[in-house]
Design a protein around this motif. Structure first.
Motif, PDB file in Angstrom:
ATOM      1  N   GLU A  85      30.961  56.137  56.594  1.00 36.44           N
ATOM      2  CA  GLU A  85      31.233  56.717  57.908  1.00 36.44           C
ATOM      3  C   GLU A  85      32.718  56.725  58.248  1.00 36.44           C
ATOM      4  OE1 GLU A  85      28.813  54.366  60.473  1.00 36.44           O
ATOM      5  OE2 GLU A  85      26.998  55.577  60.123  1.00 36.44           O
ATOM      6  N   ASN A  86      33.510  55.882  57.572  1.00 32.37           N
ATOM      7  CA  ASN A  86      34.927  55.760  57.891  1.00 32.37           C
ATOM      8  C   ASN A  86      35.840  56.234  56.757  1.00 32.37           C
ATOM      9  OD1 ASN A  86      35.272  54.167  60.651  1.00 32.37           O
ATOM     10  ND2 ASN A  86      33.492  53.312  59.590  1.00 32.37           N
ATOM     11  N   ASN A  87      35.253  56.969  55.823  1.00 31.79           N
ATOM     12  CA  ASN A  87      36.028  57.597  54.744  1.00 31.79           C
ATOM     13  C   ASN A  87      36.886  56.594  53.963  1.00 31.79           C
ATOM     14  OD1 ASN A  87      35.148  60.288  55.408  1.00 31.79           O
ATOM     15  ND2 ASN A  87      36.514  60.183  57.182  1.00 31.79           N
ATOM     16  N   CYS A  88      36.301  55.444  53.678  1.00 31.11           N
ATOM     17  CA  CYS A  88      36.992  54.448  52.861  1.00 31.11           C
ATOM     18  C   CYS A  88      36.080  54.000  51.726  1.00 31.11           C
ATOM     19  CB  CYS A  88      37.484  53.276  53.696  1.00 31.11           C
ATOM     20  SG  CYS A  88      36.288  52.593  54.855  1.00 31.11           S
ATOM     21  N   HIS A  89      36.639  53.230  50.822  1.00 26.24           N
ATOM     22  CA  HIS A  89      35.897  52.847  49.614  1.00 26.24           C
ATOM     23  C   HIS A  89      35.791  51.331  49.522  1.00 26.24           C
ATOM     24  CE1 HIS A  89      34.452  52.925  45.486  1.00 26.24           C
ATOM     25  NE2 HIS A  89      35.368  52.030  45.178  1.00 26.24           N
ATOM     26  N   PRO A  90      34.582  50.792  49.264  1.00 33.00           N
ATOM     27  CA  PRO A  90      34.443  49.346  49.067  1.00 33.00           C
ATOM     28  C   PRO A  90      35.023  48.931  47.717  1.00 33.00           C
ATOM     29  CG  PRO A  90      32.343  50.436  48.690  1.00 33.00           C
ATOM     30  CD  PRO A  90      33.298  51.498  49.149  1.00 33.00           C
ATOM     31  N   SER A  91      36.086  48.143  47.755  1.00 36.62           N
ATOM     32  CA  SER A  91      36.861  47.880  46.541  1.00 36.62           C
ATOM     33  C   SER A  91      36.111  47.054  45.508  1.00 36.62           C
ATOM     34  CB  SER A  91      38.172  47.180  46.910  1.00 36.62           C
ATOM     35  OG  SER A  91      38.890  47.944  47.851  1.00 36.62           O
ATOM     36  N   CYS A  92      35.177  46.219  45.955  1.00 29.39           N
ATOM     37  CA  CYS A  92      34.444  45.377  45.001  1.00 29.39           C
ATOM     38  C   CYS A  92      33.494  46.187  44.121  1.00 29.39           C
ATOM     39  CB  CYS A  92      33.649  44.304  45.746  1.00 29.39           C
ATOM     40  SG  CYS A  92      34.660  42.989  46.458  1.00 29.39           S
ATOM     41  N   LEU A  93      33.022  47.309  44.640  1.00 26.35           N
ATOM     42  CA  LEU A  93      31.992  48.070  43.943  1.00 26.35           C
ATOM     43  C   LEU A  93      32.484  48.523  42.574  1.00 26.35           C
ATOM     44  CD1 LEU A  93      29.148  49.297  44.128  1.00 26.35           C
ATOM     45  CD2 LEU A  93      30.203  51.339  45.129  1.00 26.35           C
ATOM     46  N   ASN A  94      31.813  48.026  41.524  1.00 24.59           N
ATOM     47  CA  ASN A  94      32.122  48.335  40.121  1.00 24.59           C
ATOM     48  C   ASN A  94      33.456  47.757  39.645  1.00 24.59           C
ATOM     49  OD1 ASN A  94      29.711  49.838  39.853  1.00 24.59           O
ATOM     50  ND2 ASN A  94      30.715  51.622  40.767  1.00 24.59           N
ATOM     51  N   TYR A  95      34.038  46.839  40.429  1.00 28.99           N
ATOM     52  CA  TYR A  95      35.272  46.176  39.988  1.00 28.99           C
ATOM     53  C   TYR A  95      34.939  45.176  38.881  1.00 28.99           C
ATOM     54  CZ  TYR A  95      39.456  43.232  40.082  1.00 28.99           C
ATOM     55  OH  TYR A  95      40.580  42.517  39.734  1.00 28.99           O
ATOM     56  N   GLU A  96      35.388  45.460  37.675  1.00 25.40           N
ATOM     57  CA  GLU A  96      35.125  44.603  36.509  1.00 25.40           C
ATOM     58  C   GLU A  96      33.652  44.230  36.414  1.00 25.40           C
ATOM     59  OE1 GLU A  96      37.862  41.347  36.283  1.00 25.40           O
ATOM     60  OE2 GLU A  96      39.622  42.654  36.208  1.00 25.40           O
ATOM     61  N   GLY A  97      32.795  45.200  36.694  1.00 27.29           N
ATOM     62  CA  GLY A  97      31.354  45.008  36.551  1.00 27.29           C
ATOM     63  C   GLY A  97      30.647  44.456  37.765  1.00 27.29           C
ATOM     64  N   PHE A  98      31.371  44.175  38.861  1.00 27.02           N
ATOM     65  CA  PHE A  98      30.687  43.678  40.061  1.00 27.02           C
ATOM     66  C   PHE A  98      29.836  44.812  40.629  1.00 27.02           C
ATOM     67  CE2 PHE A  98      30.108  42.331  44.434  1.00 27.02           C
ATOM     68  CZ  PHE A  98      29.929  40.956  44.297  1.00 27.02           C
ATOM     69  N   PRO A  99      28.533  44.565  40.865  1.00 31.22           N
ATOM     70  CA  PRO A  99      27.622  45.684  41.123  1.00 31.22           C
ATOM     71  C   PRO A  99      27.462  46.102  42.579  1.00 31.22           C
ATOM     72  CG  PRO A  99      26.366  43.668  40.889  1.00 31.22           C
ATOM     73  CD  PRO A  99      27.810  43.297  40.650  1.00 31.22           C
ATOM     74  N   LYS A 100      28.080  45.380  43.517  1.00 26.24           N
ATOM     75  CA  LYS A 100      27.846  45.656  44.929  1.00 26.24           C
ATOM     76  C   LYS A 100      29.169  45.884  45.669  1.00 26.24           C
ATOM     77  CE  LYS A 100      23.360  45.079  44.582  1.00 26.24           C
ATOM     78  NZ  LYS A 100      22.362  46.091  44.938  1.00 26.24           N
ATOM     79  N   SER A 101      29.057  46.206  46.962  1.00 23.36           N
ATOM     80  CA  SER A 101      30.233  46.579  47.745  1.00 23.36           C
ATOM     81  C   SER A 101      30.895  45.392  48.441  1.00 23.36           C
ATOM     82  CB  SER A 101      29.848  47.621  48.798  1.00 23.36           C
ATOM     83  OG  SER A 101      28.981  47.064  49.767  1.00 23.36           O
ATOM     84  N   VAL A 102      30.216  44.258  48.488  1.00 25.12           N
ATOM     85  CA  VAL A 102      30.693  43.107  49.249  1.00 25.12           C
ATOM     86  C   VAL A 102      30.191  41.839  48.569  1.00 25.12           C
ATOM     87  CG1 VAL A 102      28.667  43.066  50.769  1.00 25.12           C
ATOM     88  CG2 VAL A 102      30.844  42.167  51.617  1.00 25.12           C
ATOM     89  N   CYS A 103      30.874  40.728  48.813  1.00 23.53           N
ATOM     90  CA  CYS A 103      30.440  39.428  48.280  1.00 23.53           C
ATOM     91  C   CYS A 103      29.733  38.653  49.394  1.00 23.53           C
ATOM     92  CB  CYS A 103      31.625  38.609  47.778  1.00 23.53           C
ATOM     93  SG  CYS A 103      32.547  39.379  46.430  1.00 23.53           S
ATOM     94  N   THR A 104      28.548  38.122  49.089  1.00 20.30           N
ATOM     95  CA  THR A 104      27.777  37.327  50.048  1.00 20.30           C
ATOM     96  C   THR A 104      27.440  35.993  49.395  1.00 20.30           C
ATOM     97  OG1 THR A 104      25.764  38.432  49.269  1.00 20.30           O
ATOM     98  CG2 THR A 104      26.821  39.324  51.253  1.00 20.30           C
ATOM     99  N   SER A 105      28.090  34.923  49.840  1.00 22.31           N
ATOM    100  CA  SER A 105      28.005  33.627  49.157  1.00 22.31           C
ATOM    101  C   SER A 105      27.349  32.606  50.072  1.00 22.31           C
ATOM    102  CB  SER A 105      29.408  33.170  48.751  1.00 22.31           C
ATOM    103  OG  SER A 105      30.026  34.174  47.949  1.00 22.31           O
ATOM    104  N   ILE A 106      26.156  32.153  49.678  1.00 21.50           N
ATOM    105  CA  ILE A 106      25.324  31.303  50.532  1.00 21.50           C
ATOM    106  C   ILE A 106      25.410  29.838  50.090  1.00 21.50           C
ATOM    107  CG2 ILE A 106      23.001  30.919  51.427  1.00 21.50           C
ATOM    108  CD1 ILE A 106      22.339  33.800  50.597  1.00 21.50           C
ATOM    109  N   ASN A 107      25.641  28.952  51.039  1.00 19.73           N
ATOM    110  CA  ASN A 107      25.587  27.505  50.845  1.00 19.73           C
ATOM    111  C   ASN A 107      26.469  27.035  49.694  1.00 19.73           C
ATOM    112  OD1 ASN A 107      23.842  27.220  53.062  1.00 19.73           O
ATOM    113  ND2 ASN A 107      22.045  27.597  51.801  1.00 19.73           N
ATOM    114  N   GLU A 108      25.888  26.682  48.544  1.00 16.88           N
ATOM    115  CA  GLU A 108      26.676  26.127  47.441  1.00 16.88           C
ATOM    116  C   GLU A 108      27.398  27.190  46.613  1.00 16.88           C
ATOM    117  OE1 GLU A 108      22.637  27.033  45.663  1.00 16.88           O
ATOM    118  OE2 GLU A 108      23.404  26.206  47.560  1.00 16.88           O
TER     119      GLU A 108
END
Length: 287
Positions: A85-108
């Motif tokens: 919606e804001n004409n930008c690109h999620p930098s994590c997506l496909n960065y060195e094989g990372f499969p998603k647009s964002v990092c979500t790190s739970i607890n440990e």
């Protein structure tokens, strides 16, 4: 030991500026100094500032929606929709094989947690959402901690609070013509007062024209060590603080080889901002 080749050169035919004189002084003392291309132009700074505001808007969208029973895949969906919606690109997506647009790190999970449909947020979980986006070739980068359901154990609550304090204390230590080690020393001193471990395998970094640039911003160390930080440099401070050991490992069950877990599997927390070094201190570009 520094390479004997000089890193900083005055512009040919131009008088020395105050910046030139200060950088060249510290280089003559054997200190590690930046290269000139690490100092951003006003145009570049403005572009990074716009990207930072957009990145903050994405995290705001996550904050407005996050709740118990939500999956981390739903967080990724929010971030993808926001970028579209804001004409930008999620930098994590496909960065060195990372499969998603964002990092979500739970607890440990210390960092680089991969959003999944099967990861359902429970009351009392603590989760870091780390977003980087690219807008017109400029990058914004920040992360926040969320306490799911608004309540958790006193131990986790303290960890989240102290980690945010570490970010703030690191930012206070970041002064023009200070050194990276000044930031790390301040963070480490505060975290270790609580018996926490400061993660050493991962660090902050330069950012702005790409997602990861020099210099590395360590969150531990000694005053007066590391690279000299000068006005015009843009970088993240993003302390990763573990409730127990500072050591970490890569989750063997992660097929992508990204998810980082605390060494004793105790909870971990992280807060992050992108900062511009100015003549008087740092300015937050990610809010």
């Amino acid at each position: 030991m520094l390479n004997k080749k000089k890193r900083w050169h005055a512009i040919s035919g131009q008088p020395l500026t105050e910046l030139d004189e200060k950088v060249m002084y510290w280089e003559s003392k054997g200190k590690l100094v930046p290269t000139r291309n690490m100092v951003r132009t006003p145009e570049q700074i403005e572009g990074i500032r716009v990207a930072g505001k957009l990145n903050t808007g994405c995290l705001d969208a996550v904050e407005a929606a996050i709740h118990p029973g939500m999956t981390t895949q739903e967080i990724d969906d929010i971030c993808m929709k926001y970028c579209e919606e804001n004409n930008c690109h999620p930098s994590c997506l496909n960065y060195e094989g990372f499969p998603k647009s964002v990092c979500t790190s739970i607890n440990e999970v210390v960092c680089h947690g991969i959003p999944k449909k099967e990861d359902v947020l429970q009351v009392g979980d603590i989760v870091n959402v780390d977003m980087t986006l690219d807008y017109n070739g400029y990058y914004g980068d920040a992360s926040r901690m969320f306490i799911i359901g608004g309540k958790t154990t006193p131990e986790k609550e303290q960890l989240v609070r102290v980690t945010k304090e570490c970010l703030e204390i690191g930012a206070e230590a970041a002064k023009p013509y200070c050194f990276v080690g000044d930031i790390g020393h301040a963070i480490q001193k505060h975290a270790e007062k609580y018996g926490y471990g400061v993660v050493r395998d991962l660090c902050g970094h330069g950012v702005g024209l790409s997602m990861h640039e020099a210099p590395e911003i360590l969150h531990y160390g000694h005053k007066g060590t590391g690279m000299l930080l000068v006005p015009g440099m843009v970088f993240t401070i993003e302390p990763m603080i573990n409730m127990g050991t500072w050591k970490v490992y890569i989750d063997a069950d992660d097929p992508y080889g990204w998810e980082v877990i605390s060494g004793d599997e105790k909870p971990s927390a992280q807060w992050e901002h992108t900062f511009l070094m100015t003549e008087t201190g740092v300015e937050i570009l990610s809010r």
